[in-house]
Design a protein around this motif. Structure first.
Motif, short mmCIF file in Angstrom:
data_model
loop_
_atom_site.label_atom_id
_atom_site.label_comp_id
_atom_site.label_asym_id
_atom_site.label_seq_id
_atom_site.Cartn_x
_atom_site.Cartn_y
_atom_site.Cartn_z
N GLU A 142 32.71 28.41 43.84
CA GLU A 142 34.02 29.04 43.63
C GLU A 142 34.89 28.96 44.87
OE1 GLU A 142 33.68 32.97 42.09
OE2 GLU A 142 32.54 32.37 40.32
N ALA A 143 34.30 29.16 46.04
CA ALA A 143 35.09 29.15 47.27
C ALA A 143 35.64 27.76 47.57
CB ALA A 143 34.24 29.63 48.44
N ASP A 144 34.82 26.73 47.34
CA ASP A 144 35.28 25.35 47.57
C ASP A 144 36.42 25.00 46.62
OD1 ASP A 144 33.36 25.03 49.53
OD2 ASP A 144 31.91 24.10 48.18
N TYR A 145 36.25 25.38 45.35
CA TYR A 145 37.31 25.10 44.37
C TYR A 145 38.59 25.85 44.72
CZ TYR A 145 40.12 25.20 40.18
OH TYR A 145 41.18 25.10 39.31
N ALA A 146 38.47 27.12 45.09
CA ALA A 146 39.65 27.92 45.40
C ALA A 146 40.42 27.33 46.58
CB ALA A 146 39.24 29.36 45.71
N ALA A 147 39.70 26.77 47.54
CA ALA A 147 40.36 26.15 48.69
C ALA A 147 41.05 24.86 48.30
CB ALA A 147 39.33 25.89 49.79
N ALA A 148 40.40 24.06 47.43
CA ALA A 148 40.93 22.74 47.11
C ALA A 148 42.02 22.77 46.04
CB ALA A 148 39.78 21.84 46.62
N GLU A 149 42.01 23.73 45.15
CA GLU A 149 42.93 23.73 44.01
C GLU A 149 44.40 23.63 44.40
OE1 GLU A 149 45.61 24.95 41.00
OE2 GLU A 149 45.13 26.19 42.75
N CYS A 159 44.44 22.13 36.28
CA CYS A 159 43.25 21.99 37.12
C CYS A 159 42.40 23.22 36.86
CB CYS A 159 43.64 21.89 38.59
SG CYS A 159 42.24 21.67 39.72
N ARG A 160 41.14 22.99 36.50
CA ARG A 160 40.29 24.13 36.13
C ARG A 160 38.86 23.91 36.62
NH1 ARG A 160 41.22 26.33 30.32
NH2 ARG A 160 43.11 26.90 31.46
N ARG A 161 38.27 24.98 37.13
CA ARG A 161 36.85 24.96 37.48
C ARG A 161 36.03 25.18 36.22
NH1 ARG A 161 32.88 28.84 38.72
NH2 ARG A 161 31.21 28.01 40.06
N MET A 162 35.14 24.24 35.92
CA MET A 162 34.34 24.29 34.70
C MET A 162 32.94 24.86 34.94
SD MET A 162 36.73 23.10 32.91
CE MET A 162 35.91 23.14 31.32
N GLY A 163 32.58 25.06 36.21
CA GLY A 163 31.25 25.57 36.54
C GLY A 163 30.82 25.04 37.89
N ASP A 164 29.52 25.07 38.13
CA ASP A 164 28.98 24.60 39.41
C ASP A 164 29.06 23.08 39.51
OD1 ASP A 164 28.41 27.18 40.28
OD2 ASP A 164 26.44 27.18 39.33
N VAL A 165 28.62 22.54 40.63
CA VAL A 165 28.67 21.09 40.87
C VAL A 165 28.09 20.33 39.68
CG1 VAL A 165 27.67 19.22 42.23
CG2 VAL A 165 28.66 21.18 43.39
#
Length: 288
Positions: A142-149, A159-165
């Motif tokens: 979540e933290a990596d996605y929040a930084a990159a989004e 752009c959406r986070r669908m889950g873990d790697v």
């Protein structure tokens, strides 16, 4: 605004990196063909680097959009690879459509090096990349996605986070499975209309307003009717993606009979000399 690197300047990466520059990010690009990187820098005013490591040095975010698993490994690993140039805490964002295996491999290596990792394949084609209207499906912490989004937003419609790697790649497989069946059905519909003596434009005008309507129908029916297949995403790349889908289906125990069949139809198109035609060229095999 962030210091970023973009690795891979093909029909997708070139405009995506351009959107980053226009959004105000500091962008350094790398491409296997140095001439393309030079052309990008001349057009957008950013910097170019001789190696992925050099491009990634000092960058908070490193984006990649290359061809396949091996290409991605080459830009990430080794003494000249991006991972060697990235500082702890930086985030690697992979926009390539690759296998679940290489995603897990790279994410593990990134984590061991103290790097963030987001798998973020895209959909929308060359036009979506050029217009900054891509659908980006992501997997990662979540933290990596929040930084990159906020950085990805420069070229994203959604752009959406669908889950873990790995979840981004799995979602992209869903996308390609859906497209494969849809394009085959559209090809059959248009070929049937032709052989029945109907006018394709009239047929599409009517049926696109009902339950049969789709983006492919609206945007590709005219060029399919004319036999023009020059819209960027090549049959070779689609077969690569469908191979990834079929391998993943075996891994999770899913059944993809239509996808497997359409993959063979694309193989026929390759045999017709259509390796670099776009995916709408499925109709060509129905006209033989």
């Amino acid at each position: 605004m962030a210091k970023t690197a973009f690795l891979g300047l093909g029909v997708m990466g070139f405009p995506m990196a351009g959107h980053l520059a226009r959004a105000g990010h500091e962008v350094t690009v790398y491409n296997r063909s140095a001439a393309k990187a030079e052309a990008w820098a001349g057009q957008h005013g950013g910097a170019r680097a001789a190696t992925p490591r050099e491009a990634a040095a000092g960058a908070s975010f490193v984006m990649a959009c290359v061809g396949n698993d091996d290409d991605l490994r080459q830009v990430c690993f080794g003494p000249d690879g991006a991972f060697a140039g990235m500082a702890a805490g930086a985030v690697f964002v992979d926009h390539t459509t690759v296998s679940a295996q290489v995603t897990r491999e790279l994410a593990t290596a990134a984590r061991e090096a103290g790097l963030g990792y987001v798998d973020a394949p895209v959909s929308g084609g060359q036009a979506g990349a050029e217009n900054g209207q891509l659908s980006v499906m992501c997997g990662g912490a979540e933290a990596d996605y929040a930084a990159a989004e906020p950085v990805i937003a420069a070229y994203a419609k959604i752009c959406r986070r669908m889950g873990d790697v790995g979840a981004g790649q799995l979602t992209k497989m869903c996308n390609q499975i859906a497209i494969a069946g849809l394009v085959q059905a559209l090809s059959e519909s248009l070929a049937f209309a032709e052989k029945s003596g109907l006018q394709i434009a009239d047929v599409v005008e009517v049926i696109s307003q009902g339950a049969a309507g789709s983006w492919q129908m609206v945007n590709r029916h005219k060029t399919m009717a004319e036999g023009h297949f020059e819209h960027g995403f090549a049959v070779d790349w689609m077969r690569k993606d469908l191979g990834i889908c079929l391998a993943a289906a075996d891994e999770v125990g899913a059944s993809l009979p239509v996808t497997a069949l359409v993959d063979q139809f694309y193989k026929e198109v390759q045999g017709m000399g259509g390796s670099r035609w776009d995916t709408s060229s499925l109709i060509a095999r129905l006209r033989r």
